[in-house]
Design a protein around this motif. Sequence first.
Motif, PDB file in Angstrom:
ATOM      1  N   ILE A   1       0.787  -1.337  -0.413  1.00  0.00           N
ATOM      2  CA  ILE A   1      -0.214  -0.095   0.556  1.00  0.00           C
ATOM      3  C   ILE A   1       0.870   1.074   0.018  1.00  0.00           C
ATOM      4  N   GLU A   2       1.658   1.258   1.117  1.00  0.00           N
ATOM      5  CA  GLU A   2       2.852   2.379   0.643  1.00  0.00           C
ATOM      6  C   GLU A   2       3.444   2.816  -0.201  1.00  0.00           C
ATOM      7  N   THR A   3       3.842   1.238  -1.594  1.00  0.00           N
ATOM      8  CA  THR A   3       5.185   1.630  -2.087  1.00  0.00           C
ATOM      9  C   THR A   3       4.553   1.881  -3.514  1.00  0.00           C
ATOM     10  N   GLN A   4       2.742   0.851  -3.444  1.00  0.00           N
ATOM     11  CA  GLN A   4       2.125   1.167  -4.783  1.00  0.00           C
ATOM     12  C   GLN A   4       2.249  -0.377  -5.789  1.00  0.00           C
ATOM     13  N   LEU A   5       3.056  -0.598  -4.793  1.00  0.00           N
ATOM     14  CA  LEU A   5       4.343  -1.930  -5.702  1.00  0.00           C
ATOM     15  C   LEU A   5       4.226  -3.028  -5.543  1.00  0.00           C
ATOM     16  N   VAL A   6       4.097  -4.167  -6.070  1.00  0.00           N
ATOM     17  CA  VAL A   6       3.893  -5.731  -6.013  1.00  0.00           C
ATOM     18  C   VAL A   6       4.804  -6.434  -6.366  1.00  0.00           C
ATOM     19  N   TRP A   7       5.900  -7.509  -5.451  1.00  0.00           N
ATOM     20  CA  TRP A   7       6.905  -8.506  -7.136  1.00  0.00           C
ATOM     21  C   TRP A   7       6.532  -9.854  -7.071  1.00  0.00           C
TER      22      TRP A   7
ATOM     23  N   ARG B   1      11.471  -5.984  -3.508  1.00  0.00           N
ATOM     24  CA  ARG B   1      12.604  -6.757  -4.643  1.00  0.00           C
ATOM     25  C   ARG B   1      13.336  -8.055  -3.176  1.00  0.00           C
ATOM     26  N   ALA B   2      14.516  -7.349  -3.238  1.00  0.00           N
ATOM     27  CA  ALA B   2      15.350  -8.185  -1.955  1.00  0.00           C
ATOM     28  C   ALA B   2      14.350  -9.465  -1.762  1.00  0.00           C
ATOM     29  N   LEU B   3      13.378  -9.353  -0.931  1.00  0.00           N
ATOM     30  CA  LEU B   3      12.361 -10.777  -0.861  1.00  0.00           C
ATOM     31  C   LEU B   3      12.318 -11.582  -1.727  1.00  0.00           C
ATOM     32  N   ALA B   4      11.645 -11.175  -2.862  1.00  0.00           N
ATOM     33  CA  ALA B   4      12.026 -12.057  -3.773  1.00  0.00           C
ATOM     34  C   ALA B   4      12.850 -12.836  -4.637  1.00  0.00           C
ATOM     35  N   LYS B   5      13.508 -11.359  -4.626  1.00  0.00           N
ATOM     36  CA  LYS B   5      14.878 -12.586  -5.140  1.00  0.00           C
ATOM     37  C   LYS B   5      15.557 -13.821  -4.436  1.00  0.00           C
ATOM     38  N   GLN B   6      15.189 -13.553  -3.057  1.00  0.00           N
ATOM     39  CA  GLN B   6      15.769 -14.604  -2.086  1.00  0.00           C
ATOM     40  C   GLN B   6      15.398 -15.846  -2.372  1.00  0.00           C
ATOM     41  N   CYS B   7      14.248 -15.309  -2.833  1.00  0.00           N
ATOM     42  CA  CYS B   7      14.068 -17.010  -3.239  1.00  0.00           C
ATOM     43  C   CYS B   7      13.263 -17.363  -4.909  1.00  0.00           C
ATOM     44  N   ALA B   8      14.557 -16.650  -5.161  1.00  0.00           N
ATOM     45  CA  ALA B   8      14.703 -17.030  -7.180  1.00  0.00           C
ATOM     46  C   ALA B   8      16.323 -17.839  -7.096  1.00  0.00           C
ATOM     47  N   ILE B   9      16.404 -19.104  -6.767  1.00  0.00           N
ATOM     48  CA  ILE B   9      17.397 -19.786  -6.004  1.00  0.00           C
ATOM     49  C   ILE B   9      17.089 -21.258  -6.618  1.00  0.00           C
ATOM     50  N   GLU B  10      17.576 -22.682  -6.874  1.00  0.00           N
ATOM     51  CA  GLU B  10      17.775 -24.085  -6.460  1.00  0.00           C
ATOM     52  C   GLU B  10      16.319 -23.882  -8.476  1.00  0.00           C
ATOM     53  N   GLU B  11      15.551 -23.792  -7.959  1.00  0.00           N
ATOM     54  CA  GLU B  11      15.236 -24.860  -9.234  1.00  0.00           C
ATOM     55  C   GLU B  11      13.554 -23.062  -9.580  1.00  0.00           C
ATOM     56  N   TRP B  12      13.850 -22.051  -8.670  1.00  0.00           N
ATOM     57  CA  TRP B  12      13.468 -21.291  -9.523  1.00  0.00           C
ATOM     58  C   TRP B  12      14.586 -20.128  -9.486  1.00  0.00           C
ATOM     59  N   VAL B  13      15.803 -20.413 -10.532  1.00  0.00           N
ATOM     60  CA  VAL B  13      16.957 -19.766  -9.944  1.00  0.00           C
ATOM     61  C   VAL B  13      16.745 -18.617 -11.514  1.00  0.00           C
ATOM     62  N   HIS B  14      16.632 -19.278 -12.601  1.00  0.00           N
ATOM     63  CA  HIS B  14      16.187 -18.747 -13.734  1.00  0.00           C
ATOM     64  C   HIS B  14      15.032 -17.301 -13.493  1.00  0.00           C
ATOM     65  N   TYR B  15      14.369 -17.736 -12.870  1.00  0.00           N
ATOM     66  CA  TYR B  15      13.170 -16.357 -12.278  1.00  0.00           C
ATOM     67  C   TYR B  15      14.036 -14.846 -12.248  1.00  0.00           C
ATOM     68  N   SER B  16      13.134 -13.393 -12.298  1.00  0.00           N
ATOM     69  CA  SER B  16      14.172 -13.010 -11.921  1.00  0.00           C
ATOM     70  C   SER B  16      12.932 -12.156 -11.222  1.00  0.00           C
ATOM     71  N   PRO B  17      13.054 -11.052 -10.204  1.00  0.00           N
ATOM     72  CA  PRO B  17      11.557 -10.143  -9.727  1.00  0.00           C
ATOM     73  C   PRO B  17      11.746  -9.623 -10.928  1.00  0.00           C
ATOM     74  N   GLN B  18       9.797  -8.822 -11.131  1.00  0.00           N
ATOM     75  CA  GLN B  18       9.399  -8.190 -11.259  1.00  0.00           C
ATOM     76  C   GLN B  18       8.082  -7.422 -10.491  1.00  0.00           C
ATOM     77  N   THR B  19       7.890  -5.954 -11.390  1.00  0.00           N
ATOM     78  CA  THR B  19       7.304  -4.811 -10.329  1.00  0.00           C
ATOM     79  C   THR B  19       5.606  -5.291 -11.329  1.00  0.00           C
ATOM     80  N   ILE B  20       4.368  -5.607 -10.366  1.00  0.00           N
ATOM     81  CA  ILE B  20       3.126  -5.356 -10.516  1.00  0.00           C
ATOM     82  C   ILE B  20       2.934  -3.513 -10.493  1.00  0.00           C
TER      83      ILE B  20
END
Length: 123
Positions: free
Chosen positions: A23-29, A57-76
Amino acid sequence: MSHNLGLKIDSENRFDKFVKKIIETQLVWGLKSEDGWCVSPSNGFEETDVMPFWSERALAKQCAIEEWVHYSPQTIPLDDFANTWIPGLDNDNLLIGTNWNAHLLGKEIEPLELLACLVQKEL
């Protein structure tokens, strides 16, 4: 306190932070690859998939590992998320994961329930 109760409280705390921050940033990752947005089997509901989202972004990025390593954080933009994504996820019978940790654990919520929380907190 049992281990599961500790995880549940932690997940609820991260959920509260998720709602306040988007709500504060008006962004979802989310995490996106060339194949699309990441989806995971639910940790709590059989035969249900969850699309995880994060408030930073940092919270999303920490999950882009192992089987999700080819994903990158994107905003909505939050507006798009509330008006397009949430109804679409609801139609597809997907749950929303909020601020999952690096172990891919966190609160899973019905899309319309999340929308109600956002509206209540003045989206």
